[in-house]
Design an enzyme around this catalytic site. Structure first.
Site, PDB file in Angstrom:
ATOM      1  N   GLY A 210       0.819  -1.202   0.000  1.00  0.00           N
ATOM      2  CA  GLY A 210       0.000   0.000   0.000  1.00  0.00           C
ATOM      3  C   GLY A 210       0.854   1.253   0.000  1.00  0.00           C
ATOM      4  CB  ILE A 214       5.214  -0.151   6.667  1.00  0.00           C
ATOM      5  CG1 ILE A 214       5.245   0.218   8.161  1.00  0.00           C
ATOM      6  CG2 ILE A 214       5.559  -1.626   6.477  1.00  0.00           C
ATOM      7  CD1 ILE A 214       4.223  -0.499   9.016  1.00  0.00           C
ATOM      8  CD  GLU A 233      -5.353  -2.603  -2.432  1.00  0.00           C
ATOM      9  OE1 GLU A 233      -5.747  -1.705  -1.677  1.00  0.00           O
ATOM     10  OE2 GLU A 233      -5.592  -3.802  -2.242  1.00  0.00           O
ATOM     11  N   GLY A 331      -8.451  -3.493   0.209  1.00  0.00           N
ATOM     12  CA  GLY A 331      -8.041  -4.731  -0.448  1.00  0.00           C
ATOM     13  C   GLY A 331      -7.297  -5.695   0.445  1.00  0.00           C
TER      14      GLY A 331
END
Length: 626
Positions: A210, A214, A233, A331
């Protein structure tokens, strides 16, 4: 060829009070189109605006428009949306990203109109949804009418992103910058998390991640990997550096090989220019990218997601803080499921161990009242914090609790152990909580390659109870006799628990393990016991028979000597059976000298720890075995 554009929207003929209208989201919000609707909204009321995450000034959610718009969001983002949800003026609908489009196509949420941003049409009349294909394609195809904001700053992206201009009933032309977000600075905590996550990624893996610190930290530590692929995604700025490093080739992907597959991207203007007309990056609808069976078609699929809290059984909360809904399912479950089904796949949940300036533990005995489980305990394979990797797949509730306590912040570990003891999740004899070895540094897991095989050196911890039993029962009678000076018949749970529950601040216990997915096997154990009365310590180690002669004992001993020296211990002692010549030879090789012993069956050895030269030379010699 000149392409004719649809007329400007006459809102009074396109929608009516009570209509349900989709608004394109992420970085592709059609703000000029929304402003035009607001400007011509006289006589309208109760228009339901449906959207996913929306960057920027989500002005339609302000109090002043409460009679005009009712917001229904699939993902909570930004102050205005969050405030509206908290005050009951807006709704949050939890749904998997892979299934959002079906709400439009099967009539669960029938759409009267869809408002989206697209690039200018090409010579054949095709516009691109650009950086936000996601659920916008489905919305356009399933809405009664579609209205476009044609924006020259919207990139044209490859894949399944194109809509012909004839499919739009109306449009406006508005040249405005896309909503941008800058990559966050990486702090020391996320730096360590990124290092640990990178250890779980093998060459040739396919990645999902994402936006945020991190993923940025993880991708930083993957730049020396080889032949990685991306099926994610979303994309963020951090992909540009890892692509430039050469680590991303997509050659080993088993689904869409040679291509980066995504659904939307959010980041800086530099990222939007990067994806413009880039043939290596293909954008597809979320229903395709996030479909778990499609995700699973990638062998060695690695999903990297985050959480707000995780309980000691492995339940993951990602969209709420107690009764307060914070974000959305997105997601996460799609990719956790897909990676779980993938051959060699690894679903990873990575998060800091604490929140609110280290005053709150994100690892908790039980989830907060009102919070919802996003990812079930049965789906979770790995939880990663700045204190290490908790491997949960195939672990009992007892083992999970101990693994998660080990990666919690040290100041919360005693409380967490006390809480789980109340429910008998751990046995009564489990008295000690996991502790780190400070002298190993911030990263407590050290990768090593021995004769072409990958192993990890790390502290022994309470979750290793069963693995230590297996290690014990793997030994031959001869190994047990040489190590223990007699032939022990049993390693009970209680005894094994005692051996792995070490106060690593005084004593030290290390192990070398082989980890293949969630399968962990101990191959060598080394430890020393501290003797306070004369500031000395007593060392011992044992190696699995199949690994003897490969230098594992030497590696453990070198590390133990280093730890003892850093603790200012005066000397290290060792006691061996006189017929255990291989072990005696290792100790002597690292500078130990024999002492006089009145027992001819035993050899006592000593290493003054104020003389570092011998061990340093041996360490260099061992490192050359890589």
């Amino acid at each position: 060829m000149t392409v004719a554009l649809p007329p400007r929207p006459d809102w009074s003929h396109l929608i009516k009070s009570g209509s349900r209208v989709f608004v394109g989201g992420n970085a592709g919000v059609p703000y000029a189109l929304i402003d035009d609707l607001i400007k011509h909204s006289k006589g309208f009321s109760d228009i339901e605006l449906v959207h996913m995450l929306a960057l920027g000034d989500t002005r339609w959610a302000k109090e002043e428009y409460r009679q005009l718009f009712k917001v229904n969001t699939f993902f909570i983002q930004g102050d205005e949306i969050r405030r509206a949800v908290d005050e009951g003026r807006a709704d949050y609908t939890p749904v998997f990203l892979s299934e959002m489009s079906s709400l439009f196509s099967d009539g669960t949420l029938p759409l009267d109109a869809a408002l989206v941003t697209v690039s200018p049409p090409d010579e054949f009349g095709y516009c691109s949804l650009g950086v936000s294909v996601d659920i916008s394609m489905s919305a356009v195809r399933n809405a009664t009418i579609a209205i476009a904001q044609i924006n020259p700053q919207m990139p044209r992206t490859a894949g399944h992103s194109f809509i012909h201009i004839s499919e739009f009933t109306a449009c406006i032309e508005a040249d405005e910058p896309l909503q941008a977000i800058e990559a966050p600075a990486i702090d020391s905590v996320t730096e360590r998390i990124g290092q640990y996550v990178a250890m779980l990624v093998e060459d040739g893996a396919t990645l999902q991640f994402g936006v945020g610190k991190i993923p940025s930290a993880t991708l930083k530590y993957l730049q020396r990997h080889k032949d990685l692929g991306i099926h994610s995604e979303m994309l963020s700025d951090s992909i540009m550096d890892i692509i430039a490093s050469g680590a991303i080739t997509n050659r080993k992907k088993t689904f869409h090989p040679g291509k980066i597959v995504t659904s939307f991207c959010m980041g800086s203007e530099r990222l939007y220019k990067f994806v413009h007309n880039n043939p290596h990056i293909e954008f597809y609808p979320s229903s395709y990218v996030n479909k778990p069976t499609n995700i699973a078609k990638n062998d060695n699929m690695i999903s990297i997601n985050s959480a707000l809290e995780v309980d000691l059984t492995g339940q993951v909360v990602a969209d709420s803080l107690g009764y307060d809904f914070y974000s959305g399912i997105g997601g996460q479950v799609d990719f956790v499921s897909g990676a779980s089904m993938s051959k060699g796949g690894k679903p990873i949940i990575a998060m800091p161990s604490t929140a609110q300036n280290e005053t709150v533990s994100r690892i908790v005995p039980c989830i907060a009242e009102g919070a919802g489980v996003t990812t079930s305990r049965g789906n979770v394979h790995y939880i990663v914090t700045e204190y290490g990797i908790a491997s949960l797949r195939g672990k009992s509730i007892r083992e999970r609790a101990l693994e998660l306590i080990r990666v919690a912040h040290p100041k919360f570990r005693a409380h967490l152990l006390a809480e789980v003891r109340k429910h008998y999740w751990v046995p009564h004899f489990q008295q000690k909580y996991p502790t780190d070895i400070p002298e190993l540094g911030a990263i407590q897991l050290q990768k090593m390659v021995i004769q072409g095989e990958t192993f990890y050196l790390r502290p022994l911890n309470p979750a290793d109870e069963r693995r230590l039993q297996e290690f014990f029962y793997s030994h031959t009678k001869e190994t047990l006799r040489l190590r223990y000076n007699y032939d022990p018949k049993q390693m009970s749970r209680e005894k094994s628990c005692n051996l792995v529950s070490v106060d690593q601040n005084s004593d030290a216990a290390l192990c070398i393990v082989r980890q293949e997915g969630s399968r962990i096997t101990i191959h060598a154990v080394g430890r020393f016991y501290y003797n306070e009365h004369d500031n000395s310590c007593e060392a011992a180690f044992v190696t699995r028979e199949t690994q003897q002669g490969k230098g594992m004992g030497s590696r453990l001993l070198i590390k133990l000597i280093d730890i003892a020296r850093k603790r200012k211990i005066n000397k290290m002692l060792a006691f061996c059976r006189a017929d255990n010549k291989p072990m005696i030879a290792i100790f002597e090789h690292h500078g130990f000298k024999r002492l006089f012993s009145g027992d001819p069956s035993e050899v006592e050895l000593e290493l003054p720890l104020q003389e570092p030269e011998a061990a340093e030379g041996a360490e260099q010699e061992t490192e050359n075995d890589h």
